[in-house]
Design an enzyme around this catalytic site. Structure first.
Site, PDB file in Angstrom:
ATOM      1  N   GLU A 171      58.262  36.915  11.349  1.00 34.11           N
ATOM      2  CA  GLU A 171      59.820  36.667  11.381  1.00 34.11           C
ATOM      3  C   GLU A 171      60.277  37.979  12.458  1.00 34.11           C
ATOM      4  O   GLU A 171      60.040  38.818  11.836  1.00 34.11           O
ATOM      5  CB  GLU A 171      60.521  36.639  10.114  1.00 34.11           C
ATOM      6  CG  GLU A 171      60.617  35.565   9.289  1.00 34.11           C
ATOM      7  CD  GLU A 171      61.448  35.710   8.184  1.00 34.11           C
ATOM      8  OE1 GLU A 171      62.242  36.534   8.042  1.00 34.11           O
ATOM      9  OE2 GLU A 171      60.955  35.014   7.038  1.00 34.11           O
ATOM     10  N   ASP A 199      72.339  41.496   4.459  1.00 34.00           N
ATOM     11  CA  ASP A 199      71.127  42.626   4.486  1.00 34.00           C
ATOM     12  C   ASP A 199      71.499  43.704   3.852  1.00 34.00           C
ATOM     13  O   ASP A 199      72.764  44.210   3.862  1.00 34.00           O
ATOM     14  CB  ASP A 199      70.751  42.677   5.868  1.00 34.00           C
ATOM     15  CG  ASP A 199      69.952  41.879   6.602  1.00 34.00           C
ATOM     16  OD1 ASP A 199      68.806  41.332   5.908  1.00 34.00           O
ATOM     17  OD2 ASP A 199      70.013  41.287   7.520  1.00 34.00           O
TER      18      ASP A 199
END
Ligand SMILES: Cc1ncc(COP(=O)(O)O)c(C=O)c1O
Lengths: 388, 268
Positions: free
Chosen positions: B57, B68
């Protein structure tokens, strides 16, 4: 479609929050339809917030700026000193109804943080407020007020250390604690249903002001003006007038050091379409789609996006948006203080600063209704420094 | 088979099938492009593959990564300071796919992708051999803008599912799933955690009951024990913050050791 304003709006959220947003939407619709909720809110707006707020006919100000008449909608006189309390009380009541005992909020100027802390104290809810460290520095009195009201203020060090990053942190908290936490968003921004819900709670401003104008003038004003950060006081003021085609709507953004310098917060005047904080709207971004840092002397306008309904009103031409600089806002601040004995917050000082331009564009015979969204106590230190 | 003949979804399927043949969980490694510096990315991607990573990724940095935690936030800030753009991320993908026939995905937020242009992303992503994208702030309700461009060229937009997603919603969402079903192990943002959520197995079971696609678990995974605990539960694991932490501690070598430990832990 629900939650859309033309091509703007929507729900750009992590999957974890999608069910929570749906739950919120359902709960909000049920609350609105419930006479008990509405009457409890009306009671709190009257007995706690102090509504209706007055409409002040600002005679010396209107003369000074060359307008027939300037009417000030006095949200500065609402409890805790700004319009933010209208939505904070409504949402805290909703949180309580939803059985969420913990509330998180973001704040820029600290006005929404103070309003949230007050509403949570009133209703016995736990309150956590995220605030950028840059804003904690320039709005220090509000940090202390939030603490006095029993809220926990969590400093945000990431990114630009202002409102944008406080929103990020509040959303992260919401994702993490979604099962017991209500996110009390402070402006008409963010994912659906916030832009609609915050607008509805703030639309009491325009409803009252429209009636008060009718009573005072026997007619409607020619121009309605408000400052625009995320856009909650402006949309709350505009909403009652959307159907009055002859009434011009005017939003004033923060031009900071000047649009040409790039150091400003004028998301409508100088932005482009993008996705920020869960909604598609006009944002300040670079060529790579990174959200740009902003600047405004007023922490409450220092935000790189705007509520999606304003983006749509701009696109349709129903409302007109301009921007005033820090310098102009400080002049507006002084002007209102000297002419009317009212010290405004730096945010609505941007709208005051726009009055001369309104006189020029719409004619000296115009009657202008201005949303005085808050009072200036929180800004004294900033202004002392700026004016020397 | 050559790159050109497989779609992104097929490449993802191939990576999971290979891990299954080898009787282990697939390991998907997230790395922010341009962290800790621009020149480091190529070597780190290679190190992850050398250690046995099945899928990469590539993190496309964004100024406001609201899904995040602190580690990825910091990595994104560093990457942006290093001037990393989506074009740079495409270049990294092209190189690693050409060199290793790797399965590479983008993980990034809606705004940079839309600013770049969905059609342009589809065209250039395909040309680079990219297999798909994961966009944490783009739920199915809003994803048509990307899907309409990516699906025709075989790029998979991989959806996330959360423990908070009710069964009725899973019923609606999973038939539209592409590539693999990405299960978020916890209610929260990315970031290494000490322990795996207690209800992960039940949640993964709810997802698995509704899809034929491989199921991977991510968010919070930081230790070989977490991977061991997922044997027989999931088909793969996604590791991001802990991979960045390993890079911070020991560079390529640190990453290689960490990823190998996860690959080993996933053997059944
Ligand atoms: C007094 C005042 N006016 C205006 C604003 C700007 O917010 P909005 O545009 O949502 O009204 C703020 C925000 O903190 C404020 O405190």
């Amino acid at each position: 479609m629900k939650g859309r304003f033309g091509e703007f709006g929507g729900q750009f959220l992590p999957e974890t929050l999608m069910p929570a947003a749906a739950e919120l939407e359902t709960a909000y619709e049920a609350a609105q339809a419930d006479p008990a909720f509405r009457s409890e809110l009306a009671r709190l707006l009257r007995d706690f917030v102090g509504r209706p707020t007055p409409l002040t006919d600002a005679r010396r100000l209107s003369e000074a700026v060359g307008l027939e008449r300037v009417l000030l909608k006095r949200e500065d006189l609402a409890h805790t000193g700004a319009h933010k309390i209208n939505s904070a009380v409504g949402q805290a009541l909703l949180a309580q109804r939803m059985g969420k005992h913990r509330v998180v909020a973001e704040t820029g100027a600290g006005q929404h943080g103070v309003a949230s802390a007050a509403a949570c104290a009133l209703l016995g809810l736990e309150c956590v407020v995220y605030m950028g460290t840059e804003d904690m520095r320039r709005q220090a009195p509000n940090v202390f007020r939030m603490k006095l009201l029993g809220a926990e203020v969590r400093p945000v060090e990431s990114g630009t250390k202002t409102l944008k990053d406080a929103v990020n942190e509040a959303i992260r908290d919401w994702v993490t604690n979604v099962r017991n936490t209500y996110y009390l968003l402070g402006s008409a921004i963010g994912p659906h249903p916030y832009p609609t819900m915050v607008r509805d709670f703030q639309s009491v401003i325009g409803k009252e002001a429209r009636e008060q104008s009718q009573a005072l003038l026997g007619r409607l004003p020619d121009v309605v003006v408000a400052c625009v950060g995320g856009g909650s006081n402006a949309i709350g003021m505009f909403h009652a007038f959307l159907g009055d085609g002859a009434v011009k709507l005017r939003g004033v953004e923060a031009a900071g050091h000047g649009i040409a310098t790039g150091e400003h917060a004028a998301s409508i005047v100088a932005g482009s379409a993008g996705v920020l904080h869960g909604t598609r709207t006009l944002v300040l971004q670079d060529d790579d789609g990174q959200i740009r840092g902003t600047h405004s002397v007023s922490a409450g306008l220092d935000y790189p996006g705007v509520g999606p309904e304003h983006a749509a009103l701009h696109a349709s031409g129903r409302a007109h948006y301009v921007a005033r600089t820090d310098h102009e806002a400080l002049e507006g601040f002084t002007l209102l203080s000297r002419m009317e004995g009212i010290i405004p917050a730096l945010e609505p000082a941007h709208a005051i600063a726009d009055l001369r331009a309104i006189a020029k564009e719409h004619g000296a015979e115009s009657i202008v209704l201005l949303c005085l969204s808050g009072r200036g106590d929180k800004d004294l230190e900033t202004v002392m420094k700026e004016l020397g | 088979m050559s790159v050109a003949t497989l779609t992104g979804s097929e490449r993802v399927a191939r990576s999971f099938a290979r891990a299954k043949d080898e009787r282990r969980l697939a390991v998907i490694v997230y790395l922010t492009v341009g962290y800790p510096d621009r020149a480091a990315t190529r070597g780190l991607l290679r190190a992850a593959l050398d250690a046995g990573a099945d899928i990469l990724e590539l993190g496309v940095p964004f100024s406001d990564p609201l899904a995040d935690g602190a580690t990825v936030q910091r990595a994104s800030e560093v990457a942006l300071r290093n001037g990393v753009t989506l074009a740079d991320c495409l270049a990294e993908a092209r190189e690693i796919v050409a060199e290793r026939d790797a399965t590479a995905l983008f993980m990034g937020y809606t705004n940079p992708f839309l600013r770049f242009g969905a059609a342009r992303l589809a065209e250039q992503g395909r040309a680079c051999g990219l297999s798909g994208v994961i966009v944490p702030d783009l739920p199915t309700e809003e994803s048509a803008v990307l899907d309409d461009a990516l699906a025709p060229v075989g790029l998979a937009r991989i959806d996330l599912y959360a423990p908070t997603t009710p069964d009725a919603r899973l019923d609606e969402l999973l038939p539209r799933s592409r590539g693999f079903a990405y299960c978020v192990s916890l209610t929260g943002v990315t970031g290494a955690r000490q322990a795996l959520g207690t209800d992960v197995a039940a949640f993964v079971g709810r997802v698995r009951a509704r899809t034929q696609l491989p199921v991977a678990v991510g968010f919070g995974i930081s230790q070989p024990e977490h991977v061991r605990a997922l044997r027989g539960v999931a088909d793969g694991v996604v590791v991001g913050s802990a991979a960045l932490d390993a890079v911070g501690r020991g560079g390529e070598r640190g990453l290689r050791d960490f990823v190998s430990s996860l690959v080993v832990a996933g053997r059944t």
